[in-house]
Design a protein around this motif. Structure first.
Motif, short mmCIF file in Angstrom:
data_model
loop_
_atom_site.label_atom_id
_atom_site.label_comp_id
_atom_site.label_asym_id
_atom_site.label_seq_id
_atom_site.Cartn_x
_atom_site.Cartn_y
_atom_site.Cartn_z
N ASN A 161 76.16 -59.88 37.11
CA ASN A 161 75.62 -59.86 38.47
C ASN A 161 76.30 -60.95 39.28
N HIS A 162 77.46 -60.63 39.81
CA HIS A 162 78.25 -61.54 40.63
C HIS A 162 77.88 -61.29 42.10
N PRO A 163 77.98 -62.28 42.97
CA PRO A 163 77.67 -62.02 44.39
C PRO A 163 78.48 -60.89 45.00
N ASP A 164 79.69 -60.64 44.46
CA ASP A 164 80.56 -59.62 45.04
C ASP A 164 80.51 -58.29 44.31
N PHE A 165 79.96 -58.24 43.10
CA PHE A 165 79.99 -57.00 42.34
C PHE A 165 78.98 -57.03 41.20
N PHE A 166 78.70 -55.83 40.68
CA PHE A 166 77.88 -55.66 39.48
C PHE A 166 78.67 -54.85 38.47
N ALA A 167 78.57 -55.23 37.19
CA ALA A 167 79.21 -54.46 36.13
C ALA A 167 78.30 -54.42 34.91
N GLU A 168 78.44 -53.34 34.13
CA GLU A 168 77.71 -53.21 32.87
C GLU A 168 78.69 -52.77 31.79
N ILE A 169 78.66 -53.47 30.64
CA ILE A 169 79.47 -53.11 29.49
C ILE A 169 78.56 -53.00 28.29
N CYS A 170 78.61 -51.87 27.58
CA CYS A 170 77.87 -51.72 26.33
C CYS A 170 78.66 -52.36 25.21
N GLN A 212 82.24 -50.24 25.95
CA GLN A 212 82.33 -49.22 26.99
C GLN A 212 81.82 -49.74 28.32
N LEU A 213 82.72 -49.85 29.27
CA LEU A 213 82.34 -50.18 30.64
C LEU A 213 81.67 -48.96 31.25
N THR A 214 80.42 -49.10 31.66
CA THR A 214 79.69 -47.97 32.22
C THR A 214 79.58 -48.03 33.74
N GLN A 215 79.57 -49.25 34.30
CA GLN A 215 79.42 -49.38 35.75
C GLN A 215 80.27 -50.53 36.28
N PHE A 216 80.87 -50.31 37.44
CA PHE A 216 81.47 -51.38 38.22
C PHE A 216 81.29 -51.02 39.69
N LYS A 217 80.45 -51.79 40.35
CA LYS A 217 80.13 -51.50 41.75
C LYS A 217 80.40 -52.75 42.58
N HIS A 218 81.33 -52.62 43.52
CA HIS A 218 81.66 -53.74 44.40
C HIS A 218 80.74 -53.71 45.61
N ARG A 219 80.36 -54.90 46.07
CA ARG A 219 79.39 -55.01 47.16
C ARG A 219 79.87 -54.28 48.42
N LEU A 220 81.15 -54.34 48.71
CA LEU A 220 81.69 -53.72 49.92
C LEU A 220 82.31 -52.35 49.66
N GLN A 221 82.88 -52.16 48.49
CA GLN A 221 83.66 -50.95 48.23
C GLN A 221 82.89 -49.88 47.47
N GLY A 222 81.73 -50.22 46.95
CA GLY A 222 80.91 -49.23 46.27
C GLY A 222 81.32 -48.99 44.83
N ASP A 223 80.94 -47.84 44.28
CA ASP A 223 81.15 -47.52 42.86
C ASP A 223 82.61 -47.19 42.58
#
Length: 295
Positions: A24-33, A38-49
């Motif tokens: 949970n970074h101020p600029d983005f969120f990511a999830e890795i199992c 396995q990277l499941t999510q990477f969502k940038h605050r400005l650029q989206g998924d």
């Protein structure tokens, strides 16, 4: 987990049966199992998924999640479709895409800055892996998150014998409407059509979708693709890649995949397959890398 202690942005959470690393970074969120790295999510605050994850995804032990970036290693796809240099290394009949995606990886490094987060996960040989694939190895997946996404899959041969691998970073992308997507970069490249008796064909223009697509493109390709609101650039150091969309009929047979999900996703898999397989000598390493930029 000591590496997580006192970190500003990173933590371990439990999703059903699986431990996952949340960034949970101020600029983005990511999830890795941790299973399969396995990277499941990477969502940038400005650029989206940056990635597509199935709305019916299941976090279960022993099975890959549908979406994100599954890791295929030390073979890609159906084992029998690999060159003999790969299949001869494997003991007995085995499932598709290798064993790395179903194993629990170890968190080996975290570096956090105000602009980025770097995560390394490591998988090493075990009695279980040696029974299937008789080589000692260390496999590291390095994720670097910032305004872009970089993934490096690093294979190190710790054995006294040479081994050969095929592999892929099996990336799922979100799109607004698959019928409006145009993929550029593969123009004039050859591809193997897995849906037409593995014939070699030539791409004459942008890749578009009006039916199921399962193609292995040959050569190093810088992909650019867009739909109505999504625009991506994908670069890699590999000399083969896979473009895939299951379309209507196959979607009905896939696990963790709604019948209409083909409309909102596609896969471009940076890979080393067919003649592009990788031979790694003792004490040497090989890195498969990809960088994803969203405009």
């Amino acid at each position: 987990m000591p590496l997580i202690e006192n970190k500003s942005f990173s933590s371990i959470i439990k999703h059903d049966e699986l431990d996952c690393l949340h960034i949970n970074h101020p600029d983005f969120f990511a999830e890795i199992c941790l299973q399969g790295a396995q990277l499941t999510q990477f969502k940038h605050r400005l650029q989206g998924d940056f990635l597509w994850l199935s709305p019916t995804v299941q976090y279960k032990q022993g099975q890959s999640l549908r979406g994100g970036v599954p890791i295929c290693w030390p073979w890609f796809g159906i084992l029998d479709k690999n060159p003999s240099s790969v299949t001869d290394c494997v003991n007995g009949p085995q499932g598709s895409h290798g064993f790395a995606r179903n194993q629990c990886w170890e968190l080996s490094n975290i570096t956090e800055t105000q602009d980025s987060v770097m995560i390394e996960l490591t998988l090493k040989h075990s009695q279980q892996s040696l029974a299937v694939w008789p080589f000692k190895f260390e496999l590291t997946c390095r994720f670097t998150f910032s305004e872009k996404l970089t993934i490096e899959l690093i294979t190190q041969n710790l054995d006294e014998k040479v081994f050969t691998i095929s592999q892929a970073l099996h990336t799922y992308f979100p799109v607004d409407d698959i019928s409006t997507v145009s993929i550029h970069g593969a123009d004039s490249h050859k591809y193997v059509d897995a849906l037409d008796d593995w014939q070699i064909k030539h791409q004459q223009q942008a890749i578009q979708f009006n039916q199921e697509v399962d193609r292995i493109y040959l050569g190093n390709i810088e992909y650019k693709f867009k739909s109505e609101h999504e625009c991506f650039e994908l670069n890699s150091n590999s000399h083969s890649s896979v473009v895939w969309n299951p379309w209507i009929n196959k979607s009905k047979t896939l696990s963790q995949f709604p019948d209409d999900a083909y409309q909102s996703m596609l896969c471009i898999e940076n890979a080393n397959v067919l003649d592009d397989v990788i031979t790694v000598k003792p004490n040497q390493t090989h890195t498969l890398s990809m960088t994803l930029i969203k405009r």
